[in-house]
Design an enzyme around this catalytic site. Structure first.
Site, mmCIF file in Angstrom:
data_model
loop_
_atom_site.group_PDB
_atom_site.id
_atom_site.type_symbol
_atom_site.label_atom_id
_atom_site.label_comp_id
_atom_site.label_asym_id
_atom_site.label_seq_id
_atom_site.Cartn_x
_atom_site.Cartn_y
_atom_site.Cartn_z
ATOM 1 N N THR B 17 29.819 31.704 42.764
ATOM 2 C CA THR B 17 30.438 31.385 44.051
ATOM 3 C C THR B 17 31.595 30.398 43.937
ATOM 4 O O THR B 17 32.236 30.093 44.929
ATOM 5 C CB THR B 17 29.379 30.808 45.021
ATOM 6 O OG1 THR B 17 28.763 29.678 44.385
ATOM 7 C CG2 THR B 17 28.311 31.844 45.334
ATOM 8 N N GLU B 20 36.939 30.297 40.576
ATOM 9 C CA GLU B 20 37.243 31.211 39.477
ATOM 10 C C GLU B 20 36.268 32.386 39.448
ATOM 11 O O GLU B 20 36.659 33.543 39.316
ATOM 12 C CB GLU B 20 37.158 30.485 38.133
ATOM 13 C CG GLU B 20 38.174 29.401 37.946
ATOM 14 C CD GLU B 20 39.540 29.958 37.604
ATOM 15 O OE1 GLU B 20 39.628 30.763 36.672
ATOM 16 O OE2 GLU B 20 40.513 29.603 38.294
ATOM 17 N N LYS B 43 22.118 28.083 45.919
ATOM 18 C CA LYS B 43 22.627 29.080 46.867
ATOM 19 C C LYS B 43 21.819 30.376 46.810
ATOM 20 O O LYS B 43 22.256 31.416 47.310
ATOM 21 C CB LYS B 43 24.105 29.374 46.587
ATOM 22 C CG LYS B 43 24.995 28.175 46.934
ATOM 23 C CD LYS B 43 26.464 28.540 47.000
ATOM 24 C CE LYS B 43 27.282 27.312 47.391
ATOM 25 N NZ LYS B 43 28.718 27.550 47.341
ATOM 26 N N ILE B 96 33.688 32.474 29.608
ATOM 27 C CA ILE B 96 35.120 32.413 29.887
ATOM 28 C C ILE B 96 35.628 30.966 29.891
ATOM 29 O O ILE B 96 36.749 30.692 29.478
ATOM 30 C CB ILE B 96 35.423 33.052 31.273
ATOM 31 C CG1 ILE B 96 34.801 34.448 31.381
ATOM 32 C CG2 ILE B 96 36.908 33.063 31.558
ATOM 33 C CD1 ILE B 96 35.326 35.463 30.414
ATOM 34 N N THR B 97 34.809 30.048 30.356
ATOM 35 C CA THR B 97 35.194 28.645 30.541
ATOM 36 C C THR B 97 35.944 28.048 29.350
ATOM 37 O O THR B 97 35.540 28.222 28.201
ATOM 38 C CB THR B 97 33.922 27.802 30.789
ATOM 39 O OG1 THR B 97 33.170 28.424 31.821
ATOM 40 C CG2 THR B 97 34.281 26.375 31.178
ATOM 41 N N GLU B 98 37.001 27.320 29.660
ATOM 42 C CA GLU B 98 37.767 26.606 28.635
ATOM 43 C C GLU B 98 37.410 25.134 28.685
ATOM 44 O O GLU B 98 37.204 24.584 29.766
ATOM 45 C CB GLU B 98 39.269 26.779 28.918
ATOM 46 C CG GLU B 98 40.147 25.962 27.987
ATOM 47 C CD GLU B 98 41.644 26.182 28.205
ATOM 48 O OE1 GLU B 98 42.015 26.979 29.082
ATOM 49 O OE2 GLU B 98 42.413 25.528 27.492
ATOM 50 N N GLU B 209 44.733 33.605 14.297
ATOM 51 C CA GLU B 209 45.672 32.489 14.385
ATOM 52 C C GLU B 209 45.279 31.436 13.365
ATOM 53 O O GLU B 209 44.242 31.560 12.709
ATOM 54 C CB GLU B 209 45.706 31.925 15.810
ATOM 55 C CG GLU B 209 44.387 31.333 16.286
ATOM 56 C CD GLU B 209 44.385 30.984 17.787
ATOM 57 O OE1 GLU B 209 45.156 31.587 18.562
ATOM 58 O OE2 GLU B 209 43.601 30.114 18.162
ATOM 59 N N HIS B 247 45.054 25.960 21.503
ATOM 60 C CA HIS B 247 43.619 26.191 21.350
ATOM 61 C C HIS B 247 42.994 25.061 20.528
ATOM 62 O O HIS B 247 43.584 24.604 19.549
ATOM 63 C CB HIS B 247 43.342 27.518 20.620
ATOM 64 C CG HIS B 247 43.661 28.724 21.450
ATOM 65 N ND1 HIS B 247 44.050 29.921 20.884
ATOM 66 C CD2 HIS B 247 43.673 28.924 22.782
ATOM 67 C CE1 HIS B 247 44.265 30.806 21.848
ATOM 68 N NE2 HIS B 247 44.050 30.225 23.012
#
Lengths: 389, 290
Positions: B17, B20, B43, B96-98, B209, B247
């Site tokens: 909720t 993002e 919730k 996904i969180t950075e 990378e 990164h």
């Protein structure tokens, strides 16, 4: 984030990692006071900058009298110290650490960092104290003893024994060493350190282990839960433009070339630098504007890039995904109104709604904006523009 | 066919909720992903985006039969969310969180592994099986269905690569953004054999990378185990030593983890390594025309 030696030693002391006694000083008077307070008849005056190799550069001096403390501090404070880690421009010394002299019997190296392959910390020790560990690793790797420490079991005696026996310590010193190493492990884990280096770790004439030097770096992502450590941040040790960029949510690294880059995403930013080089140019910076690429961030990006007088042209390389290219194009136009951009700007927008974006830029008819069809086309055009072609 | 996820995958969203979570979950639903519910503690019992909200992952799993979780919770809560998912029997967590602390990920990944849960990320765009299932933040329209598998540490560079592949007339089976943090979940070495085993994948693109040695491990693995053609690009050939390039894991430390050493290792393993990021599509065409 890195901190100074004196700050690292404050943390060490809190955890019972033994260090010589010392005081930080920001002026000659403070240095003299510090030496008097410490007492004794031998002191070391150490420049406090975020770089190794200070001794060779003249930033660490032995003083055998209060007068010598005064003299060395006068010379070191305000000097621009050049070491193999500062780059040729060196670093201005703004504070010194006055430390009591130590009776050095032997020197070792002890360090800790994340072993990315093992996905757990590794503690490393070497008999080659005082030497750069990278050099030891390259030339005489057999002189480094390593032990991975699984954080779910924590530091155990056998971890310490492996290191201690590896260093060839006599039986009666093993216990003291293990205590030292265990305390260091706690420093590392409790504070979300990224790296700790004690080089040299010394053994004194009376069989004690002392951290004679201390270098510490921290995981930036964990600073939020360590306000005490964040307070130790010394912004004067960091590149001012990089600090400014960070305040606006941009990730910037200055380089030596003349082609500025503004890109969304870290990987694509690096790839953009690479393709500029591939096309015969030299990138002036790494700049990741993040996912949004809105007018404000783009305008700030232009400002930051143009603070570097070497920049002769800018490559804006945005791959529009969920943020559509037409919006980014409008953002770029807005940004050029918010800040003056007086060099050619090659814009490559690809991805969602790329055609509409190209149309917007063409119709705007701004003299120094050159549109590019693809990554390669953009790189060629910006390298040519930087050369004045 | 594809790897890891497809149109039948049942997915819940942790941090459903939030701003993002809401935005991207609705994009995933539009793409066709079976988002069957979400978790936001406190919730539970509400409905969000037309799907049920639960207080715990366990409840969500029990009532929806979800096997995949997409995690959007704030960085400080990532480890907790991952471990909760693992405990509830989730099979794949896409983080996904950075900005999650390294120490947290160290514990979270160890626990996930112990519980047999696979993880992707953190700090990644997610995973997409073209035209079937998108679990992440990537623009779905860039990924047309085809015969190329994609593994990448970078978000926008993944889109760039897929775009080039599509422009050359090919498409993607599954694309996995593995993330650029020092500790990540599934990496090249685990994903390559999945693509090798997937009958629809005919070529694999890997984007790496600077920093760490996952690409080197991949090279050794490819040499022995992968028969399908592999194209690789390594970002950061011009990156300076000791500087973190965006990164958290993209840093050349102590002179190792350079692009040059990774490119060399991959080349030695028979991988088609491109120097320019603009040549990824062309190289795919080349290896597929052989």
């Amino acid at each position: 984030m890195n901190i100074h030696e004196y700050q690292a030693k404050q943390i060490f002391q809190k955890y019972g990692v033994p260090t010589p006694r010392g005081r930080v000083a920001f002026s000659v008077n403070e240095a003299v006071e510090a030496a008097k307070e410490l007492g004794g008849n031998i002191w070391v005056v150490k420049a406090q900058i975020h770089a190794g190799g200070r001794g060779l550069g003249g930033g660490v001096k032995l003083a055998k009298s209060i007068e010598e403390v005064e003299e060395h501090t006068k010379n070191i404070l305000g000097m621009t110290l050049v070491t193999h880690q500062t780059g040729p421009e060196g670093k201005l010394v703004q504070k010194v650490y006055i430390e009591e002299g130590a009776d050095i019997k032997s020197e070792f190296y002890l360090g800790m960092l994340l072993d990315r392959a093992a996905e757990m910390p590794v503690m490393m020790a070497s008999t080659e104290g005082g030497m750069e560990i990278e050099k030891v690793a390259a030339e005489t790797p057999e002189k480094i003893v390593k032990v991975n420490i699984d954080p779910t079991i924590g530091f155990q005696g056998y971890h310490g024994r492996k290191l201690a026996f590896g260093l060839g310590l006599p039986k009666e010193e093993i216990g003291t060493f293990i205590k030292f190493a265990k305390a260091l492990y706690d420093v590392y884990m409790d504070n979300d350190a990224e790296m700790i280096e004690i080089n040299p770790l010394i053994k004194t004439g009376d069989g004690k282990f002392l951290a004679l030097d201390a270098k510490m770096g921290f995981d930036d992502n964990a600073l939020g839960r360590h306000p005490d450590i964040e307070d130790m941040r010394d912004l004067s040790e960091e590149e001012p433009t990089e600090v400014e960029a960070k305040r606006y949510g941009l990730s910037y690294v200055k380089l030596d070339g003349n082609v500025g880059c503004m890109v969304n995403g870290a990987g694509l930013s690096m790839a953009t630098m690479d393709i500029i080089k591939h096309e015969g140019g030299e990138p002036a910076n790494f700049l990741d504007v993040g996912g949004g690429a809105n007018p404000e961030t783009v305008a700030k990006g232009f400002e930051i890039i143009l603070e570097d007088p070497n920049v002769k042209a800018i490559f804006v390389n945005i791959f529009g995904g969920i943020v559509r290219c037409d919006r980014v194009a409008n953002g770029i136009l807005e940004a050029t109104k918010m800040t003056e951009v007086n060099v050619p700007v090659v814009v490559r927008l690809d991805g969602t709604n790329a055609l509409e974006a190209a149309e917007i830029l063409r119709n705007a008819n701004i003299e120094n904006i050159i549109t590019a069809e693809s990554l390669a086309d953009g790189a060629k055009k910006v390298v040519a523009a930087a050369k004045g072609e | 066919m594809s790897i890891l996820v497809n149109k039948d995958s049942k997915v819940i969203v942790q941090g459903f909720t939030g701003k993002e979570g809401t935005f991207h979950a609705s994009q995933c639903i539009d793409y066709g992903t079976q988002i069957v519910g979400g978790v936001t503690p406190g919730k539970g019992g509400q409905e969000h985006l037309g799907k049920p909200v639960f207080n715990t992952v366990e409840e969500a799993v029990n009532s929806t039969g979800a096997t995949v979780s997409m995690i959007f919770v704030p960085p400080a809560f990532v480890a907790d969310a991952v471990m909760e998912a693992a405990d509830a029997g989730i099979e794949l967590a896409v983080i996904i969180t950075e900005g999650a602390p390294v120490k947290d990920m160290m514990y979270a990944k160890m626990y996930a592994t112990k519980k047999g849960m696979k993880t992707i990320g953190p700090n990644c765009p997610g995973i997409i099986t073209a035209e079937e299932c998108k679990i992440g933040i990537m623009p779905g329209n860039i990924f047309k269905k085809g015969n190329v598998g994609l593994i990448s540490k970078s978000g926008t560079l993944t889109y760039e690569a897929s775009h080039q592949v599509v422009q050359e007339g090919f498409g993607i089976t599954t694309a996995v953004g593995i993330g650029g943090d020092p500790i990540i979940g599934l990496s090249y070495k685990q994903l390559l054999p999945m693509f090798e085993a997937d009958p629809e994948t005919e070529a694999i693109v890997m984007i790496g990378e600077i920093g760490g040695d996952l690409e080197i491990q991949a090279a050794e693995f490819i040499k022995e185990n992968i028969s399908k053609p592999v194209v690789a690009f390594i970002a950061g050939q011009t990156a300076p030593k000791g500087k973190r390039m965006g990164h958290a894991g993209a840093i050349i430390s102590g002179g190792s983890g350079t692009a040059a050493e990774k490119m060399e290792a991959l080349e030695k393993a028979g991988v088609k390594v491109v120097v320019s990021p603009a040549d990824i599509g062309k190289a795919v065409k080349e290896v597929l025309s052989k």
